[in-house]
Design a protein around this motif. Structure first.
Motif, PDB file in Angstrom:
ATOM      1  N   SER A  98      35.074 -15.592  14.543  1.00 50.79           N
ATOM      2  CA  SER A  98      34.845 -16.422  15.733  1.00 50.79           C
ATOM      3  C   SER A  98      36.093 -16.557  16.592  1.00 50.79           C
ATOM      4  O   SER A  98      36.034 -17.107  17.683  1.00 50.79           O
ATOM      5  N   GLY A  99      37.234 -16.086  16.106  1.00 59.06           N
ATOM      6  CA  GLY A  99      38.472 -16.164  16.880  1.00 59.06           C
ATOM      7  C   GLY A  99      39.106 -17.540  16.885  1.00 59.06           C
ATOM      8  O   GLY A  99      40.004 -17.815  17.662  1.00 59.06           O
ATOM      9  N   GLU A 100      38.655 -18.427  16.016  1.00 58.65           N
ATOM     10  CA  GLU A 100      39.167 -19.799  16.012  1.00 58.65           C
ATOM     11  C   GLU A 100      40.613 -19.892  15.555  1.00 58.65           C
ATOM     12  O   GLU A 100      41.340 -20.749  16.014  1.00 58.65           O
ATOM     13  N   ARG A 101      41.021 -19.014  14.653  1.00 61.79           N
ATOM     14  CA  ARG A 101      42.396 -19.101  14.148  1.00 61.79           C
ATOM     15  C   ARG A 101      43.360 -18.235  14.929  1.00 61.79           C
ATOM     16  O   ARG A 101      44.550 -18.439  14.878  1.00 61.79           O
ATOM     17  N   THR A 102      42.875 -17.230  15.619  1.00 62.21           N
ATOM     18  CA  THR A 102      43.770 -16.315  16.307  1.00 62.21           C
ATOM     19  C   THR A 102      43.390 -16.167  17.771  1.00 62.21           C
ATOM     20  O   THR A 102      42.305 -15.734  18.094  1.00 62.21           O
TER      21      THR A 102
ATOM     22  N   GLY B 261      44.976 -14.683   3.856  1.00 66.60           N
ATOM     23  CA  GLY B 261      43.535 -14.853   3.717  1.00 66.60           C
ATOM     24  C   GLY B 261      43.080 -14.803   2.282  1.00 66.60           C
ATOM     25  O   GLY B 261      41.908 -14.980   1.993  1.00 66.60           O
TER      26      GLY B 261
ATOM     27  N   ALA C  49      47.811 -12.024   7.653  1.00 68.87           N
ATOM     28  CA  ALA C  49      46.501 -12.664   7.493  1.00 68.87           C
ATOM     29  C   ALA C  49      45.804 -12.150   6.249  1.00 68.87           C
ATOM     30  O   ALA C  49      45.124 -12.905   5.561  1.00 68.87           O
TER      31      ALA C  49
ATOM     32  N   LEU D 268      41.613  -8.286  11.247  1.00 71.40           N
ATOM     33  CA  LEU D 268      41.706  -9.614  11.861  1.00 71.40           C
ATOM     34  C   LEU D 268      40.332 -10.137  12.260  1.00 71.40           C
ATOM     35  O   LEU D 268      40.041 -11.323  12.107  1.00 71.40           O
ATOM     36  N   THR D 269      39.481  -9.261  12.747  1.00 65.76           N
ATOM     37  CA  THR D 269      38.124  -9.668  13.132  1.00 65.76           C
ATOM     38  C   THR D 269      37.317 -10.107  11.912  1.00 65.76           C
ATOM     39  O   THR D 269      36.595 -11.101  11.963  1.00 65.76           O
TER      40      THR D 269
ATOM     41  N   LYS E   1      42.218 -17.552  20.402  1.00 62.96           N
ATOM     42  CA  LYS E   1      40.929 -17.821  21.017  1.00 62.96           C
ATOM     43  C   LYS E   1      41.091 -18.063  22.507  1.00 62.96           C
ATOM     44  O   LYS E   1      40.261 -17.681  23.303  1.00 62.96           O
TER      45      LYS E   1
ATOM     46  N   LEU F 119      38.530 -11.331   9.129  1.00 62.79           N
ATOM     47  CA  LEU F 119      39.098 -12.577   8.610  1.00 62.79           C
ATOM     48  C   LEU F 119      38.800 -13.772   9.499  1.00 62.79           C
ATOM     49  O   LEU F 119      38.754 -14.903   9.023  1.00 62.79           O
ATOM     50  N   ASP F 120      38.612 -13.531  10.786  1.00 58.05           N
ATOM     51  CA  ASP F 120      38.396 -14.622  11.742  1.00 58.05           C
ATOM     52  C   ASP F 120      37.388 -14.184  12.801  1.00 58.05           C
ATOM     53  O   ASP F 120      37.734 -13.975  13.963  1.00 58.05           O
TER      54      ASP F 120
END
Length: 126
Positions: free
Chosen positions: A96-100, A17, A13, A90-91, A102, A93-94
């Protein structure tokens, strides 16, 4: 997600990213921090492991199989500091958790299943 999967996902990521000049300082610092935590751990296990970690930046699709073995062999996949750093990246980069991951879905024996956001479904069972 196992520790190994977490580290590999964070590294991928980070590269995917786009760690570039346009990336936030926090994300760049988290990515660099993860790599710097991995370096001594991998070097103590096998001198080639650091070369594989460095090659990841230029060949992201190639490094994973080799790096997987080194991460497990060095114990990096069980190191709390490394795992915390990978989670942080990871948090960032994403957030809201939409890509990983969720959702965690067990769809065994499901009927009329939809996964995702904002779905509409009408079921008629007889």
């Amino acid at each position: 997600m196992t520790g190994l999967e977490l580290i590999l996902a964070a590294l991928a990521a980070g590269v995917g990213g786009g760690i570039t000049d346009a990336t936030s300082t926090g994300i760049r610092d988290a990515y660099t921090g993860l790599r710097e935590l991995l370096r001594p751990k991998l070097a103590s296990h096998d001198g080639q492991a650091v070369e594989v970690l460095d090659a990841e930046e230029t060949e992201p699709g190639v490094f994973e199989a080799q790096l997987r073995e080194y991460l497990v062999g060095s114990g990096a996949d069980r190191d709390d500091q490394i795992l915390t750093s990978a989670r942080q990246l990871l948090t960032l980069l994403d957030p809201s958790g939409e890509r990983t991951a969720k959702y965690t879905v067990d769809a065994r024996e499901a009927k009329g299943l939809q996964i995702g956001d904002h779905n509409t479904q009408t079921n008629t069972f007889s």
